[in-house]
Design a protein around this motif. Structure first.
Motif, PDB file in Angstrom:
ATOM      1  N   ALA A  63      -3.337  -2.091   1.490  1.00 11.84           N
ATOM      2  CA  ALA A  63      -4.408  -1.088   1.409  1.00 11.84           C
ATOM      3  C   ALA A  63      -4.629  -0.630  -0.032  1.00 11.84           C
ATOM      4  O   ALA A  63      -5.776  -0.495  -0.475  1.00 11.84           O
ATOM      5  N   ALA A  64      -3.550  -0.411  -0.772  1.00 11.40           N
ATOM      6  CA  ALA A  64      -3.674   0.014  -2.178  1.00 11.40           C
ATOM      7  C   ALA A  64      -4.331  -1.078  -3.016  1.00 11.40           C
ATOM      8  O   ALA A  64      -5.197  -0.795  -3.855  1.00 11.40           O
ATOM      9  N   LEU A  65      -3.943  -2.321  -2.793  1.00  7.71           N
ATOM     10  CA  LEU A  65      -4.539  -3.434  -3.541  1.00  7.71           C
ATOM     11  C   LEU A  65      -6.018  -3.602  -3.176  1.00  7.71           C
ATOM     12  O   LEU A  65      -6.857  -3.825  -4.058  1.00  7.71           O
ATOM     13  N   ARG A  66      -6.333  -3.487  -1.889  1.00  9.91           N
ATOM     14  CA  ARG A  66      -7.736  -3.612  -1.447  1.00  9.91           C
ATOM     15  C   ARG A  66      -8.599  -2.517  -2.065  1.00  9.91           C
ATOM     16  O   ARG A  66      -9.730  -2.762  -2.469  1.00  9.91           O
ATOM     17  N   ARG A  73      -6.242 -11.933  -4.261  1.00  9.78           N
ATOM     18  CA  ARG A  73      -5.485 -12.939  -5.007  1.00  9.78           C
ATOM     19  C   ARG A  73      -3.999 -12.970  -4.663  1.00  9.78           C
ATOM     20  O   ARG A  73      -3.274 -13.768  -5.219  1.00  9.78           O
ATOM     21  N   TRP A  74      -3.533 -12.099  -3.775  1.00 10.06           N
ATOM     22  CA  TRP A  74      -2.094 -11.983  -3.513  1.00 10.06           C
ATOM     23  C   TRP A  74      -1.712 -12.264  -2.065  1.00 10.06           C
ATOM     24  O   TRP A  74      -2.408 -11.878  -1.145  1.00 10.06           O
ATOM     25  N   THR A  75      -0.545 -12.869  -1.911  1.00  4.95           N
ATOM     26  CA  THR A  75       0.160 -12.902  -0.646  1.00  4.95           C
ATOM     27  C   THR A  75       1.261 -11.861  -0.784  1.00  4.95           C
ATOM     28  O   THR A  75       2.018 -11.886  -1.757  1.00  4.95           O
ATOM     29  N   VAL A  76       1.331 -10.925   0.149  1.00  4.08           N
ATOM     30  CA  VAL A  76       2.270  -9.806   0.060  1.00  4.08           C
ATOM     31  C   VAL A  76       3.348  -9.959   1.120  1.00  4.08           C
ATOM     32  O   VAL A  76       3.042 -10.086   2.304  1.00  4.08           O
ATOM     33  N   GLY A  87       0.762 -15.021  -6.248  1.00  2.68           N
ATOM     34  CA  GLY A  87      -0.609 -15.459  -6.445  1.00  2.68           C
ATOM     35  C   GLY A  87      -0.905 -15.719  -7.908  1.00  2.68           C
ATOM     36  O   GLY A  87      -0.056 -15.518  -8.776  1.00  2.68           O
ATOM     37  N   GLU A  88      -2.118 -16.181  -8.156  1.00  6.20           N
ATOM     38  CA  GLU A  88      -2.553 -16.466  -9.521  1.00  6.20           C
ATOM     39  C   GLU A  88      -3.391 -15.305 -10.031  1.00  6.20           C
ATOM     40  O   GLU A  88      -4.331 -14.887  -9.370  1.00  6.20           O
TER      41      GLU A  88
END
Length: 119
Positions: A63-66, A73-76, A87-88
């Protein structure tokens, strides 16, 4: 007054800090960044953080990244409060994402990695 003061840093591992506080009987620890006092952490603070489950932490990191447009760009993954972002991204995006993940309650550490080699 205590003469042998135990301290923590802002990025100290919450589980290790809790273990040290229980082992020594200390109820609160000053948090230092360099020589500057930036906060205090208590047993109650640590219990609240450590009681959050990994699934809830992962949801909150995503949620914070969104919210800042950085999730795509990330797999969490989260294990025992430790967050791995895979991720890249350029250096600025990597640092921003790491800082955002660290702001989530319950996060004990953050690791940023490149995607796995697929050759």
């Amino acid at each position: 007054m205590t003469t042998q003061v135990r301290t923590a840093r802002p990025n100290s591992d919450a589980a290790e800090l809790a273990e040290m506080m229980i082992r020594t009987g200390i109820k609160s620890v000053p948090v230092l960044e360099g020589a500057e006092l930036v906060g205090m952490v208590s047993r109650r603070d640590l219990l609240a953080v450590l009681a959050r489950g990994d699934a809830r932490i992962r949801d909150d990191v995503i949620a914070a990244l969104r919210e800042h447009g950085a999730y795509d760009r990330w797999t969490v993954t989260v294990r025992d409060g430790g967050v791995e972002l895979r991720g890249e991204a350029d250096d600025t995006a990597r640092r921003l994402s790491e800082v955002l993940a660290r702001t989530v309650p319950g996060v004990s550490r953050v690791t940023v990695r490149e995607p796995a080699d697929r050759s």
